[in-house]
Enzyme design. Structure first.
Site, short mmCIF file in Angstrom:
data_model
loop_
_atom_site.label_atom_id
_atom_site.label_comp_id
_atom_site.label_asym_id
_atom_site.label_seq_id
_atom_site.Cartn_x
_atom_site.Cartn_y
_atom_site.Cartn_z
N HIS A 134 0.84 -1.21 0.00
CA HIS A 134 0.00 0.00 0.00
C HIS A 134 0.87 1.26 0.00
O HIS A 134 0.63 2.20 -0.76
CB HIS A 134 -0.90 -0.04 1.24
CG HIS A 134 -1.75 1.18 1.44
ND1 HIS A 134 -3.09 1.21 1.14
CD2 HIS A 134 -1.45 2.41 1.93
CE1 HIS A 134 -3.58 2.40 1.43
NE2 HIS A 134 -2.60 3.15 1.91
N GLU A 135 1.90 1.27 0.85
CA GLU A 135 2.76 2.45 0.95
C GLU A 135 3.63 2.61 -0.30
O GLU A 135 3.90 3.73 -0.73
CB GLU A 135 3.64 2.36 2.21
CG GLU A 135 2.84 2.35 3.51
CD GLU A 135 1.88 3.51 3.63
OE1 GLU A 135 2.21 4.63 3.16
OE2 GLU A 135 0.77 3.33 4.18
N HIS A 153 1.83 4.57 -2.84
CA HIS A 153 1.92 6.03 -2.65
C HIS A 153 3.24 6.58 -3.21
O HIS A 153 3.28 7.70 -3.71
CB HIS A 153 1.79 6.38 -1.17
CG HIS A 153 0.39 6.24 -0.62
ND1 HIS A 153 -0.70 6.78 -1.25
CD2 HIS A 153 -0.07 5.61 0.48
CE1 HIS A 153 -1.80 6.49 -0.54
NE2 HIS A 153 -1.43 5.78 0.51
N GLU A 195 -6.48 6.50 -1.18
CA GLU A 195 -6.39 5.32 -0.33
C GLU A 195 -7.02 4.11 -1.00
O GLU A 195 -6.49 3.00 -0.93
CB GLU A 195 -7.05 5.59 1.04
CG GLU A 195 -6.33 6.60 1.90
CD GLU A 195 -4.89 6.21 2.17
OE1 GLU A 195 -4.63 5.03 2.46
OE2 GLU A 195 -4.01 7.09 2.06
#
Length: 667
Positions: A173-174, A177, A260
């Site tokens: 997930h990070e 980003h 998100e």
């Protein structure tokens, strides 16, 4: 619905940045007008009741407006300057400590191994890792101005309460980003909201000051009216400032929720395991993701994996969608499976509490949750021995569309990373985590193919220095390892060394780059790897390493000379004779609109300087124009069905200089 690719996400991030700047300027104008309106009523008796629009253009109005704009801009600039240190400054702001690369803590090593695997599999430098030791909630965020300078901050609760698969889901997930260009936008949001908050803080100060002076005054105090005026002004400014912050956070939350959802989907794409990130979110719902030990939780909320702070109007101001919604968006029915697994593993007393609707202390997402939670267990793929030099399948869509691999993690790339990390000798890998070892690695990469005498002669070119000079004892450990591991390890090793190299101060970075260039120039010729290495270090350690390259071209027309140079070189690299190279060049150039063979013939020679200049021009293309460039390059290097080391290094050079993370080219 198709998942948006790397370049679409980059374009979206740029649009979001422009939108947020516009909304910030709109907020500044509205706040300025609101404060001027307050000033108008406060000074109305002095201005003989003239209309507001006349008062606004008077000296009183202009001074008030200028003061408000100055205060807001000062608030933003002060915070902007405070965050100029990039991701490491943000990490220190929330009290996180760097994780020792050679840590003996099993949970910290688990995190480092996951991050290193994903970095190598995706083709980005390994981010620096920080840990918030006192945070028991499950959370994480990334910060920085570019993928090459990113840091990842993880709470102690995340590394101790999550399984490896769940932690891998959070890391994926990070990484999304990092790829999507969200980090720079997130840091800018902190600065912009700080400026808007400045008016409210001044109002709060005036309000406290009026009450403080009022408490000391007596009935004979002649300044009572002035104090009352100051109090009213303080209340007005306080309300105006915090209403502005409310709407600022409303905009922030709306943009953040969209990002998100995209990052959750990307994590599943990277890890091929929806139950990993799903299990992590489920545990957040059972427990908490709040950051309780820092006063910056509300500032950081939009950056974090889960909600970092408790807030009112959650449905409006939450920076993340509800946990249950996020889990079901990852995979329909996943929430029900996780709840069922919880029922199968929890004691009967806990189940009765759950069905009674009781909620444990600190739980943030689900009614009836208990402290002991689901643990995901999934089988891992066996590590592949695929080399970085691959024989692609001509029918593979991944080869046909090389741009689709950019900013992704494939199962083959992950297997390559796992296998490579297992092959690295522990001493060799440990040296990459130190500044001295990382520096010597750069030198070893350039001399490991030479015999002992030639190595010694080259190293004499380096000036003596306790850190940056040649260190024979370290080189004696690095060079043999590089020789035995082969050329495939060169760029992954450099990526592993990047956290240590980023710890060098600006003068040391500049000296390192100069030393590398001395070794490259030693034989009066430059190979593609040497060019790729020097370009990589300049891009990620140079003075402009953190600077985002602005979009300069929204069409291919001004970049055609640069494309001519790049594809001329790649066509020759991907073919065995000049006639075949000519044909390959025209096939690659045919994909660009308005291109004519007479206007852009294949060049017989392209110098390294010309290649570097061409890549700078191409990096200025709009993100949506870059995929065609990557695919044209991919067409050249896969033309003969084999990607050799020279072609991979050239492709890696092109991708890195265009800010396109290129994973290992395994198939």
């Amino acid at each position: 619905m198709a998942h948006p690719g790397f370049f679409q996400r980059q374009a979206s991030a740029r649009r979001n940045t422009s939108l947020l700047v516009f909304l910030f300027l709109t907020a500044v104008v509205l706040i300025t007008l609101a404060v001027c309106l307050v000033g108008y009523f406060v000074t109305r008796s002095e201005t003989s009741g003239q209309p507001f629009h006349y008062w606004l253009l008077s000296s009183h109005g202009l001074i008030t407006a200028a003061a408000v704009v100055t205060l807001i801009c000062m608030g933003s600039l002060i915070r902007w300057a405070d965050l100029a240190g990039g991701g490491s400054r943000v990490a220190k702001m929330v009290g996180a400590r760097p994780i020792d690369p050679d840590t003996r803590d099993s949970d910290e090593r688990k995190l480092r191994n996951i991050v290193e695997e994903m970095a190598i599999a995706s083709g980005v430098p390994v981010p620096e890792l920080y840990l918030m030791d006192d945070e028991t909630g499950i959370n994480a965020f990334v910060a920085g101005y570019s993928p090459g300078s990113a840091v990842m901050v993880v709470t102690h609760g995340a590394i101790t309460q999550l399984t490896r698969d769940e932690l891998q889901g959070v890391v994926g997930h990070e990484f999304s980003h990092i790829f999507n260009g969200d980090m720079r936008l997130n840091v800018r949001l902190i600065a912009l909201l700080s400026g808007i908050l400045m008016i409210g803080q001044i109002g709060s100060f005036l309000l406290r000051a009026s009450f403080y002076s009022g408490g000391r005054s007596t009935a004979r105090n002649r300044d009572g009216r002035a104090q009352a005026t100051m109090g009213i002004l303080g209340i007005a400014l306080f309300l105006i400032g915090y209403v502005g912050v409310f709407f600022g956070r409303l905009i922030q939350a709306a943009v953040s929720r969209q990002r998100e959802n995209l990052a959750d989907a990307s994590s599943v794409q990277f890890t091929r395991n929806p139950e990993g990130i799903g299990g992590a979110l489920f545990k957040i719902g059972l427990r908490s993701s709040y950051l309780d030990t820092t006063g910056h939780a509300s500032d950081m909320n939009h950056m974090c994996f889960g909600e970092a702070t408790r807030m009112k109007f959650t449905s409006l101001l939450a920076s993340h969608p509800p946990i249950e919604q996020r889990i079901n968006a990852i995979q329909p029915g996943l929430m029900a499976r996780l709840k069922s697994r919880l029922r199968d593993t929890e004691p009967a007393d806990d189940l009765r509490a759950a069905t009674a609707g009781q909620r444990p202390s600190g739980a943030s997402g689900f009614a009836g949750a208990t402290a002991e939670v689901y643990s995901s267990v999934s089988g891992r793929r066996a590590a592949s021995t695929n080399p970085i030099v691959a024989t692609p399948d001509p029918g593979s869509a991944g080869v046909q569309k090389l741009s689709e691999r950019v900013g992704t993690v494939s199962p083959e790339g992950e297997d390559f990373a796992i296998h490579l990390l297992r092959r690295l000798p522990s001493t060799f890998r440990g040296l990459l985590y130190t500044r001295a070892g990382a520096i010597q690695l750069c030198y070893a990469l350039l001399i490991n193919h030479l015999d002992q005498q030639q190595q010694t002669e080259c190293l004499r070119l380096l000036p003596g220095h306790s850190l940056l000079g040649a260190q024979p004892d370290l080189l004696a450990k690095l060079v043999p390892a590089l020789q035995s591991l082969g050329e495939a390890v060169r760029f992954p090793a450099l990526e592993l060394a990047m956290p240590a190299l980023r710890k060098l101060d600006p003068e040391e970075r500049a000296e390192l780059i100069r030393n590398v260039r001395k070794l490259v120039d030693a034989d009066n010729r430059i190979t593609l790897f040497e060019l790729a290495l020097t370009s990589f270090l300049s891009r990620h350690l140079g003075v402009d390493a953190d600077r985002a390259i602005p979009v300069r071209h929204n069409s291919y027309k001004p970049a055609m000379p640069a494309l001519q140079r790049l594809l001329s070189l790649l066509a020759r690299a991907g073919s065995s004779d000049s006639q075949q190279a000519e044909s390959l060049y025209h096939e690659a150039m045919a994909g660009f609109p308005g291109n004519g063979s007479a206007d852009t013939p294949m060049l017989s020679k392209v110098t390294m300087r010309q290649l570097q200049e061409a890549l700078k021009v191409l990096n200025g293309l709009s993100p949506l124009l870059k995929p065609a460039v990557i695919d044209a390059c991919g067409h050249c290097i896969t033309y003969d069905g084999v990607i050799d080391v020279r072609e991979y290094e050239l492709m890696r050079l092109v991708a890195d200089q265009m800010d396109c993370p290129m994973p290992p080219m395994t198939v």
